[in-house]
Design a protein around this motif. Structure first.
Motif: not given
Length: 507
Positions: A277-292
């Motif tokens: 969103v704002r480099v480097p102040e606001e970073i969102h890391l989004v992962v949809p878990p599927m397993g394994g």
């Protein structure tokens, strides 16, 4: 044009747009409210603005940082103008994807969740039923909007003075797309003979059928590789990342600028992503878990992006912090996700012994992906350069992908499978750059480079530059001035394949 004023306004737009993108695709809000954002910043994305940016590039220095900044701004302005012109279609596409559900065997499955369902579904016939429902939804609900979007993009690129969308992207991004296609086509030809034997046995172990009987619907399950889940316990996922970063001298828990999102939500995108969103102040890391194993690969890939963005020098110009050649950040992402297949990393972080079947599976998946994206690049050059009827291009897409992957590929995804701005080229260049980066790290810091603080310092020095340099320039900085061309032959060696090409085939 006042370039400084334009840069400041552009940075505000990027922050607002990326935050909206994050909230929608993370499943936190239903609407993708980009129309209002474009309306607030409409002066950034007019034809006059693009023409003035083109003039600023033409009248500016021929090389150096100022030349880079102006070209990056031109690319931003062009993409924004096209995005503004197609914002209604984009918003409607996002809404339909979020709301669409598929009926499979009397059950309802969300469109965005359907790929996850396929990956976790052991029954091949049900995977195929999900596939057919997905393809029908694409044809009926999504492709008409993609056709509209494509028509606008192509017409507008010509109105702006370029002969085609393809030519526009090549100039604005500074990539010789035709040369890249020749390199990647040579890679495909060089792997033609070995590909079936490399992929067939892992397919049989995972799916019970070989390349001759496998279907596209089976690939999410193949990529998922549930058989390896015992090596990748869910409760060790975040601790493994935390320990890996600590080995490089990075304390994940003290990074206030990085937010990790691994929660399950019904409308969360099935594609993991990082939202700077704002480099480097606001970073969102989004992962949809599927397993394994998939969770590990996704988390580490997006962590590569997140750490890159989080360590960018805050005093760099906006263009170098937020714009530039995305092959660079993708290379750092692939560098991290390849750790999940590294025998030394597996031993140190997860206590797993060397598993020849896992190594063979990873090799097969990597080769399949490289060939698939090489075919996508060739197809997209046709899609965005030629004036051919779309039904013909759908057939060309299916033929190219089928030949590259070795199984029948559906024509229905010929538009859904296309990312804007030739992003397939970014992935291909990133794979080549990552191969060189990984080899350099191993040579300088040893096979367990991820446990060496000096390696972390080396990476942070590269990350600090943001995307000031493009992939080829970064390669030259890492290896030396003689290395100014991304070498796809290095990828052959990394896959333990011969560089001797097979006879070329007709398409």
């Amino acid at each position: 044009m006042n370039l400084d004023a334009y840069r400041a306004a552009a940075e505000t737009f990027v922050g607002e747009y990326t935050l909206e993108y994050y909230r929608h695709f993370a499943g936190l809000q239903d609407e993708l409210g980009i129309e209002a954002i474009y309306a607030r910043h409409e002066r950034l994305f007019t034809r006059d603005a693009v023409e003035e940016l083109r003039a600023a590039v033409a009248d500016g220095p021929p090389a150096g940082d100022e030349a880079r900044r102006r070209r990056y701004l031109l690319d931003f302005g062009v993409e924004g103008l096209l995005g503004r012109a197609t914002r209604k279609q984009e918003a409607e596409l996002a809404k339909r994807e979020a709301e669409l559900s598929l009926e499979v065997g009397g059950e309802r499955i969300g469109f965005r969740e359907s790929a996850v369902e396929q990956a976790n579904e052991p029954d091949a016939d049900r995977r195929e039923a999900i596939e057919q429902a997905r393809l029908a939804a694409m044809e009926d609900q999504l492709n008409p909007l993609h056709v509209e979007t494509l028509a606008v993009q192509h017409a507008l690129s010509r109105e702006l003075g370029w002969p085609s969308y393809r030519a526009m992207c090549a100039e604005c991004k500074g990539i010789d797309l035709e040369a890249l296609e020749r390199q990647t086509a040579a890679f495909v030809a060089a792997t033609d003979a070995a590909y079936p034997s490399i992929v067939d046995e892992p397919l049989r172990r995972t799916l019970g059928v070989g390349l001759d009987c496998a279907r596209r619907a089976d690939l999410p399950r193949f990529f998922r590789f549930a058989e390896a889940d015992a090596h990748f316990p869910a409760d060790a996922l975040v601790p493994a990342l935390r320990a890996t970063l600590a080995g490089l001298g990075i304390d994940l828990d003290s990074q206030a600028n990085v937010e990790l999102d691994v929660e399950r939500r019904p409308k969360k995108s099935p594609r993991a992503f990082c939202a700077p969103v704002r480099v480097p102040e606001e970073i969102h890391l989004v992962v949809p878990p599927m397993g394994g194993r998939d969770d590990y690969v996704a988390l580490f890939h997006e962590s590569g992006h997140a750490e890159h963005y989080a360590h960018v020098d805050p005093d760099l110009p906006f263009e170098f912090r937020a714009l530039g050649d995305n092959s660079v950040t993708e290379a750092f992402a692939f560098l991290f996700d390849h750790l999940v297949e590294d025998p030394e990393w597996l031993r140190r972080r997860l206590g797993a012994e060397v598993d020849p079947q896992l190594a063979a599976h990873v090799r097969a998946v990597r080769l399949l992906f490289m060939r698939r994206y090489a075919a996508k690049l060739g197809y997209e050059l046709e899609l965005h350069g030629a004036e051919r009827p779309l039904p013909e291009l759908a057939g060309d897409y299916a033929a190219r992908l089928s030949a590259a992957v070795g199984l029948a590929w559906p024509a229905a995804s010929y538009l859904v499978d296309v990312d804007p701005g030739f992003y397939a080229a970014s992935y291909l260049r990133a794979w080549a750059l990552e191969t060189h980066l990984r080899a350099t790290l191993r040579e300088r810091f040893g096979p367990a480079w991820f446990d060496e603080r000096e390696a972390g310092a080396f990476l942070r020095a590269l990350w600090r530059e943001g995307q000031r340099l493009d992939a080829a320039e970064l390669l030259a900085e890492v290896i030396g001035p003689s290395s100014t061309r991304l070498d796809f032959g290095a990828m052959l060696a990394d896959l333990d394949l011969s560089a001797t090409p097979a006879p070329s085939r007709s398409r």
